[in-house]
Motif scaffolding. Sequence first.
Motif, short mmCIF file in Angstrom:
data_model
loop_
_atom_site.label_atom_id
_atom_site.label_comp_id
_atom_site.label_asym_id
_atom_site.label_seq_id
_atom_site.Cartn_x
_atom_site.Cartn_y
_atom_site.Cartn_z
N PRO A 1 33.37 61.45 53.14
CA PRO A 1 33.16 61.32 51.70
C PRO A 1 31.70 60.97 51.37
O PRO A 1 30.99 60.38 52.19
CB PRO A 1 34.09 60.17 51.30
CG PRO A 1 35.11 60.10 52.40
CD PRO A 1 34.41 60.55 53.64
N VAL A 2 31.29 61.31 50.16
CA VAL A 2 29.91 61.07 49.75
C VAL A 2 29.57 59.59 49.83
O VAL A 2 28.49 59.20 50.29
CB VAL A 2 29.67 61.61 48.33
CG1 VAL A 2 28.30 61.16 47.81
CG2 VAL A 2 29.75 63.12 48.32
N TRP A 3 30.49 58.72 49.40
CA TRP A 3 30.20 57.28 49.41
C TRP A 3 29.92 56.77 50.82
O TRP A 3 29.06 55.91 51.03
CB TRP A 3 31.36 56.49 48.79
CG TRP A 3 32.67 56.56 49.53
CD1 TRP A 3 33.71 57.40 49.29
CD2 TRP A 3 33.06 55.75 50.66
NE1 TRP A 3 34.73 57.19 50.19
CE2 TRP A 3 34.37 56.17 51.03
CE3 TRP A 3 32.46 54.72 51.37
CZ2 TRP A 3 35.05 55.59 52.11
CZ3 TRP A 3 33.14 54.14 52.43
CH2 TRP A 3 34.43 54.58 52.79
N ALA A 4 30.64 57.34 51.80
CA ALA A 4 30.44 56.93 53.20
C ALA A 4 29.08 57.38 53.70
O ALA A 4 28.37 56.62 54.39
CB ALA A 4 31.56 57.50 54.07
N ARG A 5 28.69 58.59 53.35
CA ARG A 5 27.39 59.10 53.77
C ARG A 5 26.26 58.29 53.14
O ARG A 5 25.25 58.00 53.78
CB ARG A 5 27.26 60.58 53.41
CG ARG A 5 28.02 61.49 54.37
CD ARG A 5 27.83 62.95 54.01
NE ARG A 5 28.77 63.36 52.97
CZ ARG A 5 28.65 64.46 52.24
NH1 ARG A 5 27.60 65.24 52.42
NH2 ARG A 5 29.56 64.78 51.34
N LEU A 6 26.43 57.93 51.86
CA LEU A 6 25.41 57.14 51.17
C LEU A 6 25.23 55.77 51.85
O LEU A 6 24.11 55.29 52.02
CB LEU A 6 25.79 56.95 49.70
CG LEU A 6 25.74 58.20 48.82
CD1 LEU A 6 26.25 57.88 47.42
CD2 LEU A 6 24.32 58.76 48.75
N LEU A 7 26.35 55.16 52.23
CA LEU A 7 26.27 53.86 52.90
C LEU A 7 25.54 53.96 54.23
O LEU A 7 24.72 53.10 54.57
CB LEU A 7 27.68 53.30 53.12
CG LEU A 7 28.41 52.77 51.89
CD1 LEU A 7 29.83 52.32 52.26
CD2 LEU A 7 27.65 51.60 51.27
N THR B 1 22.18 63.86 48.79
CA THR B 1 23.61 63.58 48.94
C THR B 1 24.25 63.27 47.59
O THR B 1 25.37 63.68 47.31
CB THR B 1 23.82 62.40 49.90
OG1 THR B 1 23.17 62.68 51.15
CG2 THR B 1 25.30 62.16 50.16
N LEU B 2 23.53 62.55 46.74
CA LEU B 2 24.03 62.26 45.39
C LEU B 2 24.18 63.55 44.57
O LEU B 2 25.18 63.73 43.85
CB LEU B 2 23.09 61.29 44.67
CG LEU B 2 23.22 59.82 45.03
CD1 LEU B 2 22.08 59.02 44.41
CD2 LEU B 2 24.58 59.27 44.55
N GLY C 1 27.17 65.24 45.72
CA GLY C 1 28.38 64.58 45.25
C GLY C 1 28.68 64.87 43.80
O GLY C 1 29.84 65.07 43.41
N THR D 1 32.43 53.21 58.77
CA THR D 1 33.01 54.23 57.88
C THR D 1 33.77 55.31 58.64
O THR D 1 34.15 56.33 58.06
CB THR D 1 31.90 54.88 57.03
OG1 THR D 1 30.88 55.41 57.89
CG2 THR D 1 31.29 53.88 56.06
#
Length: 341
Positions: free
Chosen positions: A87-93, A298-299, A302, A30
């Motif tokens: 981005p939030v999606w990258a941190r979640l992954l 994190t969610l 976001g 990411t």
Amino acid sequence: MLVNILAPIFVFAVIVLIHEGGHFLMAKFTGMKVEEFAVGFGPKLGGIKRGETLYSLRSIPLGGFNRIAGMDSSDKNDDPRAFVNRPVWARLLVIAAGSVFNVLLAFFIFAGAFLYAGYQTFPDLPVVGGVLSGTSAEKQGIEKGDTILTVAGRKVDTWTDIGKITKTLDTRIVPVTVSHEGEEKTLTIMMTDGDNGRPIIGISPYLEHHDVGLGEAFLMGGERCLFLLKMMVTGLVDMISGHEADVAGPIGVARMSAQVADTGFLSLLLFIALLSLNLGFLNLLPIPLLDGGVLILTLIEGVSGRELPEKALYYIQAVGVTILLGLFLFAMSNDIQGLMK
């Protein structure tokens, strides 16, 4: 003795390195900046820098860790590639990747074990699969492959018939008729006590072996993971509701690692798969300081579009520390009780 020392180190190192490897690979994927990937903990013994990442070896060989730029919430990093600025999606992954890799490790070990060793079923036939050493059955000449025809003069059609008959007998001396290579013979057997205190003849049942193809191995590996995850959920519910739960801490895991290693490398791999699945599951629990808690925070960030206040984070982390400390003390208590038995 050496195995007793090396086995726990190997087990902890594999499951933690796989976990941290998941975070590391996803961070790289990411576009985050990984400053260090360490094997082990404690003082650094040495390292090699490749690009922006230092790959180091530490003195305590129990797992490892990542140092991702901006991962620490107190680190106000302006680098656009820092964790806090991605981005939030990258941190979640990245957060989820560690547990996902643990689950994948368990899946591939289980699938590989089924592919290598196949599996066995119990056809409930009155056929001897093995004879316990030192028992009267061994001394009287009962052998693997013999068919049990009668016990105490009563006909035996299935393996389960044997237990039904022996538990009703008032004597430990019992005549057993067997068929050995087509020849019938009646033997006088002195039964002994089994693990549950019930009288046993000293024989084990025939198990039918089945080979497994690649596709079936993957399917069975997935089924085994799902079954164990359901068992973990049940155990967690029992623990929360106050029922007795079998939870082991690091001492207990180390003891079990040494015991399992004595039975063979495949057994040790299966034990690693079980622990890896446990680590993946527990890390995704919505508890602050665990990956699951970080995922939730994190969610929230976001969805709300802003970071949580530092005071709120402090109290959330304090709750997380309390829960984890309680779990640790509970597990250590079980470990100490196990040592005293």
